[in-house]
Motif scaffolding. Sequence first.
Motif, PDB file in Angstrom:
ATOM      1  N   THR A 191       0.847  -1.196   0.000  1.00  0.00           N
ATOM      2  CA  THR A 191       0.000   0.000   0.000  1.00  0.00           C
ATOM      3  C   THR A 191       0.883   1.246   0.000  1.00  0.00           C
ATOM      4  O   THR A 191       2.103   1.166   0.137  1.00  0.00           O
ATOM      5  N   PHE A 192       0.257   2.374  -0.128  1.00  0.00           N
ATOM      6  CA  PHE A 192       0.971   3.649  -0.216  1.00  0.00           C
ATOM      7  C   PHE A 192       1.559   4.040   1.148  1.00  0.00           C
ATOM      8  O   PHE A 192       0.894   3.968   2.171  1.00  0.00           O
ATOM      9  N   ASP A 193       2.814   4.461   1.118  1.00  0.00           N
ATOM     10  CA  ASP A 193       3.492   4.950   2.316  1.00  0.00           C
ATOM     11  C   ASP A 193       3.479   6.479   2.279  1.00  0.00           C
ATOM     12  O   ASP A 193       4.232   7.104   1.550  1.00  0.00           O
ATOM     13  N   ARG A 194       2.604   7.076   3.082  1.00  0.00           N
ATOM     14  CA  ARG A 194       2.437   8.521   2.997  1.00  0.00           C
ATOM     15  C   ARG A 194       3.551   9.304   3.699  1.00  0.00           C
ATOM     16  O   ARG A 194       3.516  10.545   3.739  1.00  0.00           O
ATOM     17  N   SER A 195       4.575   8.607   4.217  1.00  0.00           N
ATOM     18  CA  SER A 195       5.701   9.333   4.813  1.00  0.00           C
ATOM     19  C   SER A 195       6.471  10.132   3.770  1.00  0.00           C
ATOM     20  O   SER A 195       7.284  10.992   4.113  1.00  0.00           O
ATOM     21  N   ILE A 196       6.203   9.869   2.487  1.00  0.00           N
ATOM     22  CA  ILE A 196       6.846  10.644   1.422  1.00  0.00           C
ATOM     23  C   ILE A 196       6.493  12.124   1.555  1.00  0.00           C
ATOM     24  O   ILE A 196       7.232  13.007   1.106  1.00  0.00           O
ATOM     25  N   TRP A 197       5.351  12.436   2.224  1.00  0.00           N
ATOM     26  CA  TRP A 197       4.922  13.821   2.392  1.00  0.00           C
ATOM     27  C   TRP A 197       5.762  14.565   3.422  1.00  0.00           C
ATOM     28  O   TRP A 197       5.590  15.770   3.620  1.00  0.00           O
ATOM     29  N   GLU A 198       6.696  13.862   4.064  1.00  0.00           N
ATOM     30  CA  GLU A 198       7.651  14.541   4.935  1.00  0.00           C
ATOM     31  C   GLU A 198       8.705  15.292   4.118  1.00  0.00           C
ATOM     32  O   GLU A 198       9.452  16.114   4.662  1.00  0.00           O
ATOM     33  N   LEU A 199       8.762  14.987   2.818  1.00  0.00           N
ATOM     34  CA  LEU A 199       9.743  15.612   1.933  1.00  0.00           C
ATOM     35  C   LEU A 199       9.108  16.743   1.146  1.00  0.00           C
ATOM     36  O   LEU A 199       7.910  16.733   0.866  1.00  0.00           O
ATOM     37  N   THR A 200       9.932  17.720   0.764  1.00  0.00           N
ATOM     38  CA  THR A 200       9.471  18.764  -0.145  1.00  0.00           C
ATOM     39  C   THR A 200       9.370  18.178  -1.549  1.00  0.00           C
ATOM     40  O   THR A 200       9.805  17.047  -1.802  1.00  0.00           O
ATOM     41  N   MET A 201       8.796  18.941  -2.471  1.00  0.00           N
ATOM     42  CA  MET A 201       8.729  18.468  -3.856  1.00  0.00           C
ATOM     43  C   MET A 201      10.137  18.234  -4.412  1.00  0.00           C
ATOM     44  O   MET A 201      10.389  17.259  -5.110  1.00  0.00           O
ATOM     45  N   ARG A 202      11.064  19.141  -4.070  1.00  0.00           N
ATOM     46  CA  ARG A 202      12.452  18.936  -4.490  1.00  0.00           C
ATOM     47  C   ARG A 202      13.037  17.708  -3.813  1.00  0.00           C
ATOM     48  O   ARG A 202      13.756  16.914  -4.424  1.00  0.00           O
ATOM     49  N   GLY A 203      12.717  17.565  -2.534  1.00  0.00           N
ATOM     50  CA  GLY A 203      13.216  16.410  -1.789  1.00  0.00           C
ATOM     51  C   GLY A 203      12.724  15.097  -2.364  1.00  0.00           C
ATOM     52  O   GLY A 203      13.443  14.081  -2.365  1.00  0.00           O
ATOM     53  N   LYS A 204      11.487  15.073  -2.876  1.00  0.00           N
ATOM     54  CA  LYS A 204      10.957  13.854  -3.493  1.00  0.00           C
ATOM     55  C   LYS A 204      11.777  13.463  -4.724  1.00  0.00           C
ATOM     56  O   LYS A 204      12.049  12.279  -4.958  1.00  0.00           O
ATOM     57  N   HIS A 205      12.173  14.479  -5.499  1.00  0.00           N
ATOM     58  CA  HIS A 205      12.981  14.185  -6.677  1.00  0.00           C
ATOM     59  C   HIS A 205      14.383  13.736  -6.270  1.00  0.00           C
ATOM     60  O   HIS A 205      14.980  12.839  -6.898  1.00  0.00           O
ATOM     61  N   GLN A 206      14.929  14.355  -5.247  1.00  0.00           N
ATOM     62  CA  GLN A 206      16.233  13.913  -4.737  1.00  0.00           C
ATOM     63  C   GLN A 206      16.153  12.470  -4.235  1.00  0.00           C
ATOM     64  O   GLN A 206      17.059  11.667  -4.498  1.00  0.00           O
TER      65      GLN A 206
END
Length: 511
Positions: A191-206
């Motif tokens: 399932t989806f791990d929503r901890s990705i929202w702890e990152l900024t949009m730039r951080g997600k790409h990094q």
Amino acid sequence: MNSTDRNIGTSELTGLEALYFALIDSKVEMVTGVAGFPVTAVMNYFEKNLGSDIPTLWMTNEKVALEAALGASISGKRALVLTKHVGMNVLSDPLVTAVTHTIGAGVVIIAGDDPGVRASQNEQDSRWYGEVAEVAVFDPSNPDAAYSSLTRAFELSESTKTPVIVRITDRLEKATGPVTRSDNFRKTEVTFDRSIWELTMRGKHQHFHINVQPLLVDEAENTSLTRSVKAGKTGIISSGYPSLLVDELLSEKQLEVSHLSLNVVSPPPIRKLRDFISDHEKVLVVEESEAFIESHISICGNVLGKMTGHLPYGRIEKEQIGFAIENFDKEKITEYTFIETIKGRGSRSLCEDCLFMPVYRMLHDLNILIAGDMGCSIRSAPAPLEAVDVGFALGAAISTAIGFDKKSVAVIGDFGLSHSGIVGLINAIENKRDVLVMVLDNRTAAMTGGQSTPDLTDAVKALCDDVTVFEFNDPEVAGSRIGELEELVRDKLSVKGVSVIYVRADCVLYR
């Protein structure tokens, strides 16, 4: 075999059947698709054989098809999206974002390409979306590779938390060969791990480049689906259905030519490609439709292919590969200078008994710019009808016409309207543009297999104050009413604002 047959072994299957069993064995729980060659046949086969066990949902728009699949993924259900190559343009928005957003259960997009442009508005290569969206692209060459690619694609999608593309063509669907099924697949619990929202949009790409991209590169470089045979001083690099043609040619001619058949083409396996090229005096790249692989390695100097004139762009035939091999000694050749014309190929016009034929003749006589749409109306552009003047994309007629310098006609089908044309209508009204929209309404997606379409008449009436419904269904009445319709059209062209005329008639192919 049927969906409950679990006798795992090797069977002679078509590529289409191989994809179906890969879907079954991968425990896919939702299939969405938009009609279009060559994926209509795949969706029809799935729909027929899956029954009510797995939802198979025809969508009017590829963006919506992918978004529904992403929703299934977030809730832990594997999902498959079927689209033709031009549909990749439409779904690219959520696709690109999904890569760094991350997903849940596996999402795979089967992109049906049309080398040779047999039934499309352009000749486009879906492999480039691997680079645009930074996702893995599988390009299987035969039914067994199609099965293995799709099953592996779901696993890779879940391990990288990204969608994966599997590219197919019409010839791969029809190809036959031994396919070995596996019983090693388990129902996913991802399932989806929503901890990705702890990152900024730039951080997600990094995060993607640091943690995910290396997994994709490793897959491309080390996948067991890649085949390599060392047999001489010259070599061939191929992917997709042309790999099968290369295998056949080398076997028939008993040629001592090495062959590297790629399956994962994005990210390009640069190390594997460089090693193969360095081992050979000359290397020929055999691929459809564009010079995708070749463009990544042409700098090496000893690479031949489309860019050197040894092979044509688009569809590849076995004799063309043979010709290229015969000219290994030439750095550049000029063989493929033929440009196809409608006169030379033969016309593909509208059905002779199409009830809308008088409408197209009337449009020709208006002597103004006419914006057409993908679908039947695009066939009215060439002679002898010469009814519509331009046609850029499915659903684009209204948006195009609002850019004309005076009030003109946008001709759009009911499927094009529901696909994306309705957005053009909203913008025309909101921006107070002058346009006459003619909806040729046969309640059918006639160019893609006769799928039913939603009736948006009430929605259009809610948006626009000036809507006329013109029944044109009786062939005997239609001929006498065309003068009445032309008078109505000229009247609407003379007033400001947005006008809509629904012209209703049954499709003669599917009524």
